[in-house]
Write a protein that holds these residues in place. Structure first.
Motif, mmCIF file in Angstrom:
data_model
loop_
_atom_site.group_PDB
_atom_site.id
_atom_site.type_symbol
_atom_site.label_atom_id
_atom_site.label_comp_id
_atom_site.label_asym_id
_atom_site.label_seq_id
_atom_site.Cartn_x
_atom_site.Cartn_y
_atom_site.Cartn_z
ATOM 1 N N SER A 229 69.358 13.458 29.790
ATOM 2 C CA SER A 229 69.179 14.434 31.455
ATOM 3 C C SER A 229 69.337 12.610 31.969
ATOM 4 O O SER A 229 69.227 11.581 31.513
ATOM 5 N N GLU A 230 70.047 13.096 32.897
ATOM 6 C CA GLU A 230 70.424 12.345 34.389
ATOM 7 C C GLU A 230 69.317 12.432 35.080
ATOM 8 O O GLU A 230 68.510 13.950 35.077
ATOM 9 N N GLY A 231 69.019 11.479 35.875
ATOM 10 C CA GLY A 231 67.523 11.792 37.015
ATOM 11 C C GLY A 231 67.885 10.266 37.607
ATOM 12 O O GLY A 231 69.191 9.324 37.478
ATOM 13 N N ALA A 232 66.318 9.250 37.460
ATOM 14 C CA ALA A 232 65.995 8.069 37.773
ATOM 15 C C ALA A 232 64.716 7.588 37.423
ATOM 16 O O ALA A 232 64.349 8.320 37.526
ATOM 17 N N SER A 233 64.783 6.481 37.364
ATOM 18 C CA SER A 233 63.460 5.901 37.147
ATOM 19 C C SER A 233 62.522 4.749 37.812
ATOM 20 O O SER A 233 63.790 5.106 39.294
ATOM 21 N N ILE A 234 61.958 5.303 39.034
ATOM 22 C CA ILE A 234 61.651 4.788 39.932
ATOM 23 C C ILE A 234 59.863 4.017 40.014
ATOM 24 O O ILE A 234 59.495 4.503 38.974
ATOM 25 N N GLU A 235 60.432 2.956 40.979
ATOM 26 C CA GLU A 235 59.124 1.906 40.652
ATOM 27 C C GLU A 235 57.946 2.465 42.007
ATOM 28 O O GLU A 235 58.415 2.229 43.456
ATOM 29 N N PHE A 236 56.414 2.842 41.119
ATOM 30 C CA PHE A 236 55.558 2.802 42.022
ATOM 31 C C PHE A 236 55.080 1.209 42.162
ATOM 32 O O PHE A 236 54.502 1.206 40.861
ATOM 33 N N LYS A 237 54.500 1.066 43.425
ATOM 34 C CA LYS A 237 53.462 0.046 43.506
ATOM 35 C C LYS A 237 52.201 0.504 42.908
ATOM 36 O O LYS A 237 52.215 1.472 44.011
ATOM 37 N N VAL A 238 51.392 -0.317 42.773
ATOM 38 C CA VAL A 238 49.947 -0.340 43.058
ATOM 39 C C VAL A 238 49.113 -0.920 44.169
ATOM 40 O O VAL A 238 49.094 -1.711 44.167
ATOM 41 N N LYS A 239 48.673 0.181 44.565
ATOM 42 C CA LYS A 239 47.609 -0.323 46.094
ATOM 43 C C LYS A 239 46.919 -0.874 45.531
ATOM 44 O O LYS A 239 45.892 -1.292 44.784
ATOM 45 N N GLY A 240 46.677 -2.283 46.177
ATOM 46 C CA GLY A 240 45.486 -3.160 45.740
ATOM 47 C C GLY A 240 45.903 -4.570 44.613
ATOM 48 O O GLY A 240 44.964 -4.932 44.105
ATOM 49 N N ALA A 404 71.180 10.615 46.681
ATOM 50 C CA ALA A 404 71.779 10.266 47.871
ATOM 51 C C ALA A 404 69.733 9.478 47.829
ATOM 52 O O ALA A 404 69.553 8.293 48.526
ATOM 53 N N VAL A 405 68.909 10.088 47.171
ATOM 54 C CA VAL A 405 67.276 9.421 47.728
ATOM 55 C C VAL A 405 67.479 7.976 46.281
ATOM 56 O O VAL A 405 66.497 7.159 46.762
ATOM 57 N N THR A 406 68.135 8.746 45.349
ATOM 58 C CA THR A 406 68.323 7.202 44.415
ATOM 59 C C THR A 406 69.049 6.113 44.882
ATOM 60 O O THR A 406 68.537 5.793 44.961
ATOM 61 N N ASP A 407 70.034 6.632 45.377
ATOM 62 C CA ASP A 407 71.194 5.490 46.277
ATOM 63 C C ASP A 407 69.702 4.479 47.263
ATOM 64 O O ASP A 407 70.044 3.446 47.607
ATOM 65 N N ARG A 408 68.928 5.150 48.126
ATOM 66 C CA ARG A 408 68.313 4.946 49.028
ATOM 67 C C ARG A 408 67.246 4.004 48.421
ATOM 68 O O ARG A 408 66.827 2.568 47.892
ATOM 69 N N GLY A 415 63.967 1.124 42.583
ATOM 70 C CA GLY A 415 64.138 2.500 41.597
ATOM 71 C C GLY A 415 65.778 2.818 41.017
ATOM 72 O O GLY A 415 66.345 1.591 41.775
ATOM 73 N N LYS A 416 66.887 3.582 40.003
ATOM 74 C CA LYS A 416 68.064 3.613 39.884
ATOM 75 C C LYS A 416 68.047 4.362 39.091
ATOM 76 O O LYS A 416 67.176 4.875 38.567
ATOM 77 N N HIS A 417 69.738 4.836 39.152
ATOM 78 C CA HIS A 417 69.942 6.113 38.005
ATOM 79 C C HIS A 417 70.155 6.005 36.562
ATOM 80 O O HIS A 417 70.524 4.612 36.685
ATOM 81 N N THR A 418 69.312 6.390 35.634
ATOM 82 C CA THR A 418 68.896 6.216 34.968
ATOM 83 C C THR A 418 68.903 7.713 33.764
ATOM 84 O O THR A 418 68.893 8.835 34.488
#
Length: 826
Positions: A229-240, A404-408, A415-418
């Motif tokens: 599967s091609e996609g993206a891994s994305i990091e979400f910061k945790v609030k606080g 486009a979103v992954t590039d951003r 995040g990055k293409h994964t």
RNA sequence: GCGCGAGUGGUGGAACUGGUAGACACGCAGGUCUUAGGAACCUGUGCCGUAAGGUGUGGGGGUUCGAAUCCCCCCUCGCGCACCA
């Protein structure tokens, strides 16, 4: 019973003795002459049972193919061995209370004798037995090579644990959450295990599928199993909590603006940190319950979604939106990162979850040709479309939006293409006795250290009081064996007490056959260059995602480290079909197992073997019927009586002269040779046999039941010699005897495959089929070389045809030379 | 749900790139030879019909001079995958 009946029992055992005595099937692997063919059928698994119909179906026809290749002049290697470690032997041993080694040795020698009954050309000098130290020495060698190259690693992780078998199982050994052997549930358990990092090879294994001639269904299965599967891994910061980030994998980065919450798998290690004090008890209780639910229930698609809020929030990297973090068991810990971003409007699972827990649903992709509203949706919209409410991405096509979103995200460092694979690493440790010991030593000071190569094999200790499984390896109880010294520092150390998954043993046996006589090296490069890749590999389709992935993986690995000349072991793969009884799979529990012995006793091994081949298409399988075998028995005896009638001294392989025979015999004979050869190339055994029956029927029409049509017997002997050579791959014992009685010198399988005369194949007259409006109305005998025009004239002249044309207008005449004329009227 | 494979006489199964549907067998019927035959050999055997003829490859539609075979829809069975984000 008639006296001139083919006496199968005496003759078949006589020729088997002759073959044995002369070492007739001896193959010289170092012989460089000619073209080489490596014909391999998956080796057998000696449990207590003896050979059943399935074995005969599996081995007999393929030996016929191999014998044919040999007669065609190829150098053919057709080995046989035993995959003798593993659960079936061990479980049987436990049942009868005998040591697994004893049980295994007994069944091997029994099955070997039974295999000889099939009459196959196995050269037993190259036999391998995976439970013998001289074999598993190399299983251990392989393990250490994998270790040295960083492919064999120890990991903590969740494993499939079978409480019934008291061992860990690989994913391939689990069907719907049940273990494939006993059908009992499998649970998840955390353990330290050895893994082979097959995931490192995911891309290469996928690529290799393009180079091989395998059934399309099996290629598809492997592709799905690897599951790229091609996609993206994305990091979400945790609030606080600046320190913590939640990483997710998604194939739909284009939906990132529609995320309404994150979900973690209950096993996710971040969970502890993310759970608020207030939500603590509820989250912990949920996770404990989730771990207890069996895999089969947990993965049921019909089950209602469950989950708990953790009390924490994450921040969407593209719009800084604050979203809740949940935990739910619909997220798999073992895939991707064990966490997902939930986009209810565009993922069905998230949609169901959001509805149940009243979480927001944000539509960020709309269909190209219509407008839809969240209120009107009854299910998630998962198709591609146009992005909306997605900041400056709004208005672009979702497919382009992914990149486009992954590039951003990459520019935001969030995040990055994964690429992710469904394939998991191969867990190979087994907590059982009857397997190949893992050749590693655990030292407190030096860590994990391989047993020095010159000390291999680490022998499986024979003296063991209790080999029954008990949750940890039975070998752990043998203190003398477990306690050893570290090869590195000389200090006290312990041996690894687990044994290997038997799929490791069978992942290189095809290479080991070629060096079965050598103890000094694992493989013989010169021979491998000569014989590899395997030109035909045959086994059941059920091995599609197990053995057939492992054998490719290990061969590729060995290729990379210089121990195999090929990366792909098998160019051509064929799956034999399944033989059923009354439409059902044969099994002991159903009580519908057909025992070959009675049939072999009565008709002989050749008749039995031929009947199997006659039953149906080899790849399709078929339904066993007790009755049909008489057809083959009659056929063989018809040939037998011809042989008795024309027994003599002249060599039966002399040339045939067309003038000595009626044309029909000469033509049928040559057609048969041609067709049988083509059918054998295609493994179409059933039609090949029917071709030979046609020839014999034709011979009986010509010669009658006891005459000779006034033709010189020597001529007829030559003709029968062709038939016998054509038939030899199918009925090897019978044809040795027949060949000798016709005056040939043994062995018939060392003779050349008969050639055929092209000019004999064409008939000088044809039966012209005449159709009116596509319906058959007449047949006319015509010379084969009649012109189009004349054929048309003949057809139109036919009285019967004229009857159908009466009062109608001739529209068109279609002529297919040599075949038919279709007259179109209206 | 998705992906494969299959559906042809009373039975097992044939039919190459569209061109005689049912090869080859089993079974069944009749005959020959025999003291006898559950042996051997010969003949017949898709279905309806005495016949002429009609009809026929899971069902329906289409393309074609011609379809078991190619295309579309549907039904049944078998196998594989199945919350893989």
């Amino acid at each position: 019973m008639s006296e001139d009946r083919y006496p199968s029992n005496q003759i078949e055992s006589y020729w088997r003795q002759q073959w044995d005595k002369d070492n007739a099937f001896r193959v010289d692997l170092d012989d460089d002459e000619g073209e080489h063919k490596y014909v391999l059928v998956m080796f057998s698994y000696p449990s207590a049972a003896k050979l059943h119909i399935g074995h005969w179906w599996n081995y007999g026809p393929i030996d016929t193919h191999a014998r044919y290749l040999r007669m065609k002049g190829y150098k053919v290697f057709e080995p046989m061995g035993f995959d003798s470690f593993g659960l079936p032997a061990e479980n049987f041993a436990i049942k009868v209370g005998t040591h697994p080694r004893t049980v295994t040795e007994e069944s091997i020698s029994y099955i070997r004798e039974q295999l000889k009954q099939i009459g196959a050309m196995y050269d037993w000098n190259w036999e391998v037995v995976t439970s013998h130290p001289n074999y598993y020495k190399w299983t251990q060698w392989l393990f250490q090579q994998l270790f040295k190259h960083g492919i064999a690693v120890q990991k903590d992780g969740l494993v499939n644990w079978s409480p019934t078998l008291q061992t860990v199982l690989a994913n391939e050994q689990i069907i719907n959450g049940m273990d494939e052997r006993t059908g009992n549930p499998v649970i998840q358990k955390k353990m330290t295990q050895w893994y082979f990092r097959i995931t490192e090879y995911a891309e290469k294994l996928l690529g290799g599928l393009k180079e091989i001639d395998w059934p399309e269904s099996t290629i598809k299965r492997q592709e799905n199993w690897i599951g790229r599967s091609e996609g993206a891994s994305i990091e979400f910061k945790v609030k606080g909590d600046e320190e913590t980030k939640v990483e997710v994998f998604t194939t739909r980065p284009d939906t990132l603006f529609g995320v309404s919450y994150l979900t973690l798998a209950p096993e996710n290690e971040l969970l502890e940190r993310l759970t608020s004090i207030r939500q603590g008890p509820e989250v912990r209780e949920y996770c404990e319950r989730a771990m207890r639910i069996s895999e089969v229930d947990r993965s049921s698609t019909t089950r209602e979604k469950t989950g708990v809020f953790t009390g924490s929030y994450a921040i969407n990297p593209v719009n800084d939106e604050v979203i809740p973090i949940w935990v739910s068991d619909y997220v798999l810990a073992s895939y991707g990162t064990g966490a997902v971003m939930a986009v209810p409007a565009h993922d069905q699972r998230d949609y169901e979850f959001a509805l149940k827990f009243k979480l927001p649903i944000k539509l960020v992709i709309r269909p190209i040709d219509q407008l839809i509203d969240v209120e009107d949706m009854t299910e998630a919209f998962t198709e591609p479309g146009i992005m909306r409410e997605s900041g400056d991405f709004s208005g672009i096509m979702s497919e382009a939006g992914k990149k486009a979103v992954t590039d951003r995200l990459e520019s935001l460092n969030a995040g990055k293409h994964t690429v992710t694979y469904r394939l998991r690493d191969w867990s190979v440790s087994r907590q059982r006795y009857w397997g190949c010991p893992i050749p590693m030593i655990h030292c407190e000071k030096c860590g994990v250290v391989p047993v020095p190569e010159d000390q291999l094999p680490v022998e499986l200790p024979h003296e063991i009081k209790d080999f029954r499984p008990k949750g940890t390896s039975p070998l752990g109880a043998l203190e003398d064996w477990v306690n050893t010294v570290c090869p590195n520092c000389g200090g006290p150390a312990k041996r690894d007490t687990d044994t290997m998954d038997t799929f490791v043993c069978s992942s290189f046996y095809h290479l080991r056959y070629l060096a079965a006589d050598r103890d000094d090296v694992p493989f013989d490069m010169e021979r491998m260059k000569r014989w590899l890749p395997i030109s035909l590999y045959v086994g059941g389709p059920e091995h599609g995602t197990g053995h057939l992935i492992y054998i490719r993986f290990i061969t590729r690995f060995l290729h990379e480290i210089g121990w195999s000349p090929v990366a792909e072991p098998v160019t051509r793969l064929v799956h034999q079909g399944i033989i059923t009884k009354d439409g059902m799979r044969m099994s002991k529990s159903k009580g519908n197992v057909v025992n070959p012995d009675a049939f072999i006793e009565r008709y002989g091994s050749d008749v039995f073997r031929m009947y199997m081949m006659f039953t149906g298409d080899y790849r399709m399988g078929g339904d066993w019927s007790d009755e049909g075998i008489t057809g083959i028995d009659r056929f063989v005896n018809r040939v037998w009586r011809l042989v008795l009638r024309f027994t003599g001294k002249a060599a039966p392989n002399s040339d045939l002269n067309a003038k000595d025979y009626p044309e029909i015999i000469f033509r049928t004979l040559n057609n048969t040779v041609k067709a049988v050869g083509e059918d054998l190339d295609n493994l179409s055994f059933n039609t090949a046999i029917s071709r030979m029956m046609e020839l014999v029927n034709e011979l009986y029409k010509w010669l009658g039941d006891d005459g000779d049509a006034g033709v010189d017997h020597e001529v007829i002997r030559a003709l029968l010699g062709v038939l016998i050579r054509t038939m030899a791959p199918f009925a090897p014992h019978f044809c040795e005897e027949a060949w000798e009685r016709l005056g040939g010198k043994p062995y018939v399988f060392k003779q050349e495959w008969p050639s055929y005369d092209e000019t004999a194949l064409v008939a000088n007259t044809i039966t012209l089929v005449v159709q009116v409006n596509g319906k058959l109305r007449d047949r006319i005998e015509a010379p084969a070389d009649t012109s189009r025009e004349d054929l048309e004239k003949m057809a139109l002249a036919s009285k019967r045809v004229q009857g159908y044309m009466e009062g109608k207008t001739l529209r068109k005449v279609v002529v297919v030379p040599g075949k038919l004329v279709n007259i179109v009227v209206s």
